[in-house]
Design an enzyme around this catalytic site. Structure first.
Site, short mmCIF file in Angstrom:
data_model
loop_
_atom_site.label_atom_id
_atom_site.label_comp_id
_atom_site.label_asym_id
_atom_site.label_seq_id
_atom_site.Cartn_x
_atom_site.Cartn_y
_atom_site.Cartn_z
CG ASN A 1 -0.31 -0.02 2.53
OD1 ASN A 1 0.76 0.57 2.71
ND2 ASN A 1 -0.92 -0.69 3.50
CG ASP B 1 -6.14 -10.19 3.92
OD1 ASP B 1 -4.94 -9.97 3.68
OD2 ASP B 1 -6.60 -10.35 5.06
CD GLU C 1 2.04 -2.55 3.43
OE1 GLU C 1 1.47 -3.18 4.35
OE2 GLU C 1 1.84 -2.79 2.22
#
Length: 490
Positions: A205, A275, A208
């Site tokens: 993301n 996820d 990150e």
């Protein structure tokens, strides 16, 4: 993603095999209400009402692949404890998941327990051990990856940093992928992504990506610079960064960065949205969809997931409905089936919203209707209007009615700001809809008594109330039709 492309992809997905490798967790959600502060300490007291348990992390990725129609092999590690047995049971209950779980009796199964009141998460308690797996357990995991890859189109590496995704496991995944001509996609919480080697795609993301490159990622230009730096630091063939409401940006070696905007949706809970994105992306790639289509598919799935509570899965039917809604005008999007109504009510109620229900024919909308619906909406946070079908109106009002057909009546009603959902029904009364919606407040006109209101006894029985709205004198559909008839005859 347009509807035809979505339906084509959904048609290719069933049976496509995906291997999900990574940290398996058990997610426990404890729900209740907070109405007081503890006298022992300045903390809220949660009165527990229900509890749910589901697979989390790599397990949630697997659940989402299975929910979308894929066949998934889940490779991970559990402890020899009660939570490990819980994880095995949960895997066994998922028809689309093959469990390849290795047991390490010397460590606990990762358990995350969340305490929730209304739409607020009060506390999360984690039971975990993050040391890298080694020795015999690591070798068993490596052998398991080699066994599980057979027939798979994609390996999804879901690395939550709990010790399963070691260098040996990464090497095993890359070797198995080369042998099986599968793609490898990585979703990781690591500070650096260099250790994953020449995988096909890495999916951080924005935060990150910023941490891994030490570069800002707030604007398109900043993301482009950070992605260029990422491809210098890592051996991955491509990097895809998810940016929440700003969409997705993709960098493929030798190609300019591309940005994929997302459709704005109401966000309730972002738990597990990453996820869902990974699962949808992986399944689409396993179905040999072009990368652009796989990204659009993943965005659509994530958009549905954030409107749900907790680590929820997404079904093909929900994706189709979301795709249709995205291309509808705001009013059209408010017209719903009974099933969608039930789903919306569940989401509203999870947010602590008060749900209201009223019904009628609403044939020729007039000032009285607008005032009535405005008053009904003032008694609740969300208002559902049950709308008689054309056949139902005819049975109640006689031949020649309705003047306006169901679609016209529904769209006009949905265009009112006081109305949140319009649900047509065929029966003479809306009793089935009332039972399905279980409204907190049931509204009818003051020309009824409470005893005459259909479903009123049910609503009161489950703790709701019946309200009678004032009628604006001089306005009615029957009177309007009568006036038009007299003018035509004059």
């Amino acid at each position: 993603m347009d509807l035809s492309a979505l339906q084509h992809l959904l048609g290719l997905a069933p049976g496509r095999r995906v291997v999900c490798v990574g940290d398996v967790m058990v997610d426990r959600f404890v729900y209740g209400e907070v109405s007081r502060i503890s006298p022992e300490a300045p903390i809220p007291v949660l009165t527990r009402s229900r509890e749910t348990v589901m697979l989390g992390a790599a397990g949630n990725v697997a659940r989402n692949v299975a929910a979308l129609g894929g066949s998934v092999a889940l490779v991970g590690l559990i402890g020899g404890d009660a939570e490990g047995h819980e994880a095995m049971r949960l895997v066994g209950e998922e028809s689309g998941i093959e469990g390849y779980l290795v047991t390490d009796p010397g460590r606990p199964t990762t358990l995350k327990t969340r305490y929730v009141s209304g739409q607020q998460q009060l506390l999360r308690v984690d039971l975990e051990e993050s040391r890298p797996v080694d020795g015999d357990c690591e070798q068993r995991l490596v052998r398991t990856v080699r066994d599980a890859i057979d027939g798979a189109g994609v390996i999804l590496l879901s690395d939550y940093g709990k010790g399963v995704v070691t260098d040996a496991m990464i090497a095993a995944c890359l070797e198995a992928a080369r042998a099986g001509k599968a793609k490898v996609v990585v979703d990781s919480k690591a500070r650096s992504f260099a250790r994953y080697g020449a995988v096909d795609l890495i999916k951080p993301n924005a935060l990150e990506l910023a941490h891994a490159t030490d570069m800002p990622t707030g604007t398109d230009a900043q993301v482009e610079a950070a992605l260029a730096r990422a491809l210098e630091l890592w051996d991955a063939r491509a990097v895809l960064v998810t940016r929440a409401a700003k969409g997705i940006s993709l960098a493929v070696r030798g190609e300019p960065v591309r940005h994929f905007p997302t459709v704005s949706r109401e966000v309730f809970d972002v738990s597990g949205a990453g996820d869902t994105t990974l699962a949808a992306l992986g399944l689409a790639l396993a179905a040999e969809a072009p990368l652009d289509d796989a990204i659009a598919f993943a965005q659509l799935a994530a958009g549905v997931a954030v409107g749900k509570v907790g680590t929820a899965t997404v079904s093909p039917e929900e994706l189709v409905e979301a795709a249709i809604s995205a291309h509808l005008a705001p009013a059209e999007a408010k017209v719903a089936t009974p099933q969608r109504m039930a789903d919306e009510v569940a989401r509203w109620r999870a947010k602590g919203l008060r749900v209201g229900f009223t019904n009628g024919c609403f044939d020729i909308l007039h000032k009285g209707h607008v005032a009535y619906l405005g008053q009904a909406r003032a008694w609740c946070d969300r208002l559902i209007v049950g709308l008689n079908s054309d056949a139902s109106v005819r049975a109640l009002k006689g031949e020649g009615r309705p003047v306006n057909d169901l679609e016209s009546r529904a769209i006009v009603l949905a265009g009112l700001g006081s109305v949140d959902l319009v649900v047509p029904f065929e029966e003479s009364t809306p009793l089935k809809l009332i039972e399905a919606a279980r409204p907190d407040v049931l509204v009818k006109g003051a020309d009824y008594s409470e005893e005459q209101v259909v479903g009123g006894d049910l609503v009161k029985a489950w703790g709701g109330e019946v309200k009678l709205a004032e009628i604006v004198e001089g306005y009615s559909t029957t009177a309007a039709i009568s006036r038009m008839t007299r003018k035509e005859q004059a």
